[in-house]
Scaffold this motif. Structure first.
Motif, PDB file in Angstrom:
ATOM      1  N   HIS A   1     -17.912 -21.350  41.182  1.00 39.57           N
ATOM      2  CA  HIS A   1     -17.456 -20.345  42.147  1.00 39.57           C
ATOM      3  C   HIS A   1     -18.645 -19.784  42.934  1.00 39.57           C
ATOM      4  O   HIS A   1     -18.627 -19.724  44.145  1.00 39.57           O
ATOM      5  N   PHE A   2     -19.635 -19.331  42.199  1.00 39.19           N
ATOM      6  CA  PHE A   2     -20.813 -18.725  42.826  1.00 39.19           C
ATOM      7  C   PHE A   2     -22.056 -19.186  42.076  1.00 39.19           C
ATOM      8  O   PHE A   2     -22.007 -19.424  40.866  1.00 39.19           O
TER       9      PHE A   2
ATOM     10  N   ALA B   1     -18.843 -12.891  50.701  1.00 33.24           N
ATOM     11  CA  ALA B   1     -19.223 -12.369  49.381  1.00 33.24           C
ATOM     12  C   ALA B   1     -20.611 -11.751  49.447  1.00 33.24           C
ATOM     13  O   ALA B   1     -21.527 -12.323  50.037  1.00 33.24           O
TER      14      ALA B   1
ATOM     15  N   VAL C   1     -20.825  -9.749  42.151  1.00 28.12           N
ATOM     16  CA  VAL C   1     -20.393 -10.520  43.327  1.00 28.12           C
ATOM     17  C   VAL C   1     -19.137  -9.818  43.823  1.00 28.12           C
ATOM     18  O   VAL C   1     -18.171  -9.684  43.083  1.00 28.12           O
TER      19      VAL C   1
ATOM     20  N   SER D   1     -16.682  -8.327  47.499  1.00 32.08           N
ATOM     21  CA  SER D   1     -16.295  -8.759  48.835  1.00 32.08           C
ATOM     22  C   SER D   1     -16.078  -7.624  49.817  1.00 32.08           C
ATOM     23  O   SER D   1     -15.968  -7.881  51.009  1.00 32.08           O
TER      24      SER D   1
ATOM     25  N   SER E   1     -21.377 -19.819  47.624  1.00 33.22           N
ATOM     26  CA  SER E   1     -20.012 -19.435  47.291  1.00 33.22           C
ATOM     27  C   SER E   1     -19.103 -20.604  47.618  1.00 33.22           C
ATOM     28  O   SER E   1     -19.222 -21.213  48.693  1.00 33.22           O
TER      29      SER E   1
ATOM     30  N   PRO F   1     -16.429 -19.243  50.848  1.00 27.38           N
ATOM     31  CA  PRO F   1     -17.139 -18.157  51.538  1.00 27.38           C
ATOM     32  C   PRO F   1     -16.241 -17.295  52.424  1.00 27.38           C
ATOM     33  O   PRO F   1     -16.575 -16.154  52.712  1.00 27.38           O
TER      34      PRO F   1
END
Lengths: 212, 221
Positions: free
Chosen positions: A46-47, B44, B116, B118, B171, B174
């Motif tokens: 995911h990241f 993110a 993380v 948003s 990400s 994204p």
């Protein structure tokens, strides 16, 4: 949703070989400039992130008064993937390949991606435990991507269907979505689920600390 | 009066950050004015912070984390809908790999916090102050220099000064926020029921079911 493995954090801290700090920074800069992002080739991630830690980054406005900076610089790697840590490490090796060497190749003791056992041992040895972890969702990268795509299609479909009668609606829906495969487990016909998702799960990753 | 700016994730491409960390030697009486510059990967934002724990901070946090593992509601982050993932690690020592690595003893236990998220950065910090301020206090009051959660500016300054900028961020999605991701997963969950209904009900029945879906999910589309 068929969740293969919960979203799991991995944190790895490796010491940078003295004198190669600038080369590491330049390598990471080059990786960021690549047209095809390296982590795009690592399954179920995911990241991901690389950060260089140096000095005394915990010092805030002179506090704590008695402290001392790190004697070396460290490369901090963090990622979140729907993979067990051992599998994720192998995915990193086979996905990043030379790009892994471009980053960790500047770190003390790194064996290179072409040595599978050494690579695995190195990253797991330098892995830090995660004592607390919060994930807003547990879906895999593929499931998130599919869901985002489905949401976009539903949005477009809803706009198109504003003036359509009942018969036309059903026909159009089947035309748009009718080829979807339904899960093996039979669901009650036309019984709609609750609107709410369960609370975001909090995953216990204390067990990931294997003491390495 | 000096104002800080809060860059919003998504308004900048994934970038390499080569800036020097702001000085941490400023006087304790100076108002916090550090710019909080999260790393961004699409929409993110990513923040990594290391804080020095007070002498009893480590044991307290371990107990707190153990408690919140058993009673997850105490963490209180579920309703935020702006956080993808957060991790906390209490660091007492560093892995050793042999020479030329220098063995070093940490002067304090450290708390590694990575988030993380948003939302735009300023509302994100505000949410932490106003939404889960007590939870944040429980964790970070164990750290030297923590200014408390009474002031968004104070907390943002703290995070801004301590945050370690990333050299490379990634990400997988994204363009997605936490909210759109959760909405999409909700829609996907109902989708299979709609398909089944479309195949097995009359046009009128399906229209009722579909409009019910729209009523429930209009905020998610």
């Amino acid at each position: 949703m068929n969740v293969t493995w919960p979203a799991t954090p991995m944190t790895v801290l490796t010491p940078v070989v003295p004198g190669r700090e600038q080369a590491l920074r330049e390598s990471l800069e080059r990786l960021s400039g690549l047209g095809a992002p390296p982590f795009g080739r690592v399954a179920e991630t995911h990241f991901a992130r690389w950060v260089v830690v140096s000095g005394a980054p915990w010092r805030y406005r002179g506090l704590p008064r008695r402290t001392r900076p790190l004697r070396m610089q460290y490369l901090l790697f963090t990622s979140t993937a729907n993979r067990p840590p051992e599998q994720h490490v192998e995915d990193l090796r086979t996905g990043l390949r030379g790009d892994a060497d471009a980053a960790w190749g500047h770190c003390v003791g790194y064996p290179g991606y072409q040595q599978p056992a050494g690579f695995r041992r190195y990253l797991l040895h330098n892995r830090l435990p995660t004592h607390r972890w919060f994930a807003a969702y547990d879906a895999t990268v593929q499931e998130v991507g599919d869901a985002l795509d489905l949401r976009r299609r539903h949005t477009r479909f809803a706009v198109r269907m504003q003036e359509v009668d009942d018969l036309g609606l059903q026909k159009a829906f089947l035309s748009e979505f009718g080829d979807a495969e339904l899960p093996d487990a039979e669901l009650p016909d036309a019984e709609l689920p609750d609107a709410e998702l369960p609370d975001a799960e909090l995953l216990d990753t204390e067990l990931l600390d294997d003491g390495t | 009066m000096r104002y800080r700016s809060f860059p919003t994730p998504g308004r900048a491409a994934v970038t390499v950050r080569g800036q020097q960390a702001p000085s941490r030697e400023a006087g304790a009486g100076t108002p916090p004015t550090a710019v909080l510059r999260p790393d961004t990967a699409g929409r993110a934002g990513m923040i990594t912070v290391l804080t020095a724990l007070k002498p009893l901070g480590g044991p307290w946090l371990r107990a707190l984390f153990a408690l919140t593992r058993h009673v997850p509601g105490l963490t209180g982050l579920g309703p935020l809908k702006s956080v993808h993932f957060i991790r906390w690690t209490v660091l007492a020592s560093l892995p050793y790999n042999g020479p030329p690595q220098v063995r070093e003893r940490l002067p304090h236990r450290l708390l590694l916090w990575e988030t993380v998220y948003s939302a735009p950065t300023e509302p994100y910090v505000e949410t932490f102050v106003h939404g889960v301020g007590d939870k944040v206090r429980n964790i970070w009051s164990t750290s030297h220099g923590f200014p408390g959660t009474r002031s968004v500016t104070g907390l943002a300054g703290y995070i801004g000064e301590l945050s370690i900028t990333g050299a490379h961020c990634w990400s997988a999605h994204p363009g997605a926020t936490v909210r759109t991701t959760l909405s999409a997963l909700d829609v996907a969950k109902e989708h299979q029921y709609l398909v089944r209904a479309a195949r097995n009900t009359s046009p009128t029945e399906f229209a009722v079911i579909y409009r019910g879906f729209l009523d429930r999910r209009q905020g998610d589309l």
